[in-house]
Write a protein that holds these residues in place. Structure first.
Motif, PDB file in Angstrom:
ATOM      1  N   MET A 119       0.849  -1.197   0.000  1.00  0.00           N
ATOM      2  CA  MET A 119       0.000   0.000   0.000  1.00  0.00           C
ATOM      3  C   MET A 119       0.883   1.244   0.000  1.00  0.00           C
ATOM      4  SD  MET A 119      -1.136   0.718   3.946  1.00  0.00           S
ATOM      5  CE  MET A 119       0.102   1.093   5.198  1.00  0.00           C
ATOM      6  N   LYS A 120       0.255   2.371  -0.394  1.00  0.00           N
ATOM      7  CA  LYS A 120       0.960   3.651  -0.320  1.00  0.00           C
ATOM      8  C   LYS A 120       0.798   4.231   1.077  1.00  0.00           C
ATOM      9  CE  LYS A 120      -1.033   5.442  -4.142  1.00  0.00           C
ATOM     10  NZ  LYS A 120      -1.304   6.383  -5.232  1.00  0.00           N
ATOM     11  N   ALA A 121       1.870   4.802   1.621  1.00  0.00           N
ATOM     12  CA  ALA A 121       1.802   5.432   2.942  1.00  0.00           C
ATOM     13  C   ALA A 121       2.854   6.533   3.034  1.00  0.00           C
ATOM     14  CB  ALA A 121       2.048   4.400   4.039  1.00  0.00           C
ATOM     15  N   TRP A 122       2.455   7.645   3.622  1.00  0.00           N
ATOM     16  CA  TRP A 122       3.416   8.724   3.902  1.00  0.00           C
ATOM     17  C   TRP A 122       4.097   8.433   5.237  1.00  0.00           C
ATOM     18  CZ3 TRP A 122       4.700  12.796   0.784  1.00  0.00           C
ATOM     19  CH2 TRP A 122       3.886  13.012  -0.325  1.00  0.00           C
ATOM     20  N   MET A 123       5.421   8.647   5.281  1.00  0.00           N
ATOM     21  CA  MET A 123       6.167   8.393   6.517  1.00  0.00           C
ATOM     22  C   MET A 123       7.025   9.611   6.850  1.00  0.00           C
ATOM     23  SD  MET A 123       7.397   4.537   5.754  1.00  0.00           S
ATOM     24  CE  MET A 123       6.183   3.330   5.222  1.00  0.00           C
TER      25      MET A 123
END
Ligand SMILES: [Zn+2]
Ligand SMILES: [Zn+2]
Length: 329
Positions: free
Chosen positions: A1-5
């Protein structure tokens, strides 16, 4: 999945937060797994991304106004149900604060998007005991800001002890304030708004505020209660000066610039009170969402695609919109 970190906390015009591909989180016992539909962009996210609030978890995924659909259920929730993941994520349940109904002060409290991964992603998990059922009658985008901006504003209104039919001053008019003003007006209050931004002053008047003026300007009448939403310590002084005798100023932010020295006669005497607001209890959250189900609130929202969360954070920092930004996945 896409995720901002959050990789390197710092000014948001750099690249403190990056979009990565990550495995979908797996729910632990008692946790829901959810697909994120929308996630509000709160000023606290900005404080975490910029390092004002030091990250509690390496590479944390920000976001704590998460509107989601249950994929794998737990507790009373069922597959496909729309749920909210708010800021408060864990409390100990046994300390003296928890036992007296003040779990917002629990020293063991943990938070979504700070201690645990939040909703700037396609999937998330949440303990069923801290997930919130959401009111009908709001779109995914419009319901998102209710989950922190709305709940915290509601708790701030409780802390400000606005009397029935009283006069409320609101300092700063962003996501939380524009919801809280409507709650107060629904309860019969007269609301005066102080904010530097002309578009926000117009929004305040459109939502039913009795007046709107500059950030530190005196309101047209003494205030029974006031809430400071802008994270600007300098504004504590004019807000205290604007209170009527016995009035209360509640400061709603988790982080604020220093408060200048107070003058006892000008700012506090005649039983004016200055209070902070710390998080919220689950009881206050449920009470607010029930209020929102009964009293339609008009949300001013600005949708951004999940891929542009960094731009949404910059636009929030530089005051490029009025109301609330919401990421849509
Ligand atoms: Zn506790
Ligand atoms: Zn928040």
């Amino acid at each position: 999945m896409k995720a901002w970190m959050v990789t390197t906390p710092g000014p948001v015009d750099g690249a403190p937060v990056v979009l990565r591909t990550a495995p979908e989180p797996r729910p632990a016992a008692g946790e829901l797994s959810v697909r994120v539909l929308a996630c509000g962009v709160c000023r606290t996210d900005l404080h975490v991304v910029e390092g004002d609030l030091p990250v509690h978890r390496d590479h944390v995924v920000p976001g704590h106004e998460v509107v989601a659909e249950v994929v794998s259920p737990a507790g009373d929730f069922v597959v496909g149900q729309r749920v909210g993941i708010p800021w408060l994520r864990h409390t100990c349940g046994v300390c003296r604060y928890c036992r007296r109904g003040a779990e917002n002060l629990c020293p063991e409290s943990r938070y979504t998007g700070w201690d645990f991964d939040g909703g700037y992603a396609e999937y998330a998990v949440v303990p069923a005991a801290y997930a919130l059922p959401l009111p009908d009658g709001y779109t995914d985008v419009d319901v998102a800001p209710l989950l922190c901006a709305g709940i915290i504003g509601y708790h701030a209104l409780q802390r400000a002890e606005l009397p029935d039919g009283g006069v409320l001053g609101i300092y700063g008019f962003g996501g939380s304030a524009h919801i809280t003003a409507q709650v107060a007006i629904h309860r019969g209050a007269r609301v005066h708004v102080m904010t530097r931004d002309a578009a926000s002053r117009q929004l305040a008047l459109d939502l039913g505020a009795a007046s709107a003026q500059g950030a530190a300007d005196p309101p047209p009448e003494p205030l029974d209660a006031a809430i400071l939403f802008a994270p600007v310590g300098d504004l504590v002084l004019p807000a205290l000066e604007a209170l009527d005798a016995g009035g209360t100023l509640a400061v709603a932010g988790i982080h604020m610039s220093d408060v200048p020295p107070l003058n006892y006669q000008r700012h506090l005497f005649r039983e004016r009170q200055l209070r902070s607001v710390t998080s919220n209890t689950r009881a206050a959250a449920r009470e607010f969402l029930a209020f929102a189900a009964q009293h339609p609130l008009h949300l001013t929202t600005h949708p951004y695609s999940l891929d542009t969360a960094d731009r949404a954070l910059r636009d929030l920092k530089f005051g490029r919109f009025s109301g609330a930004a919401v990421l849509v996945t």
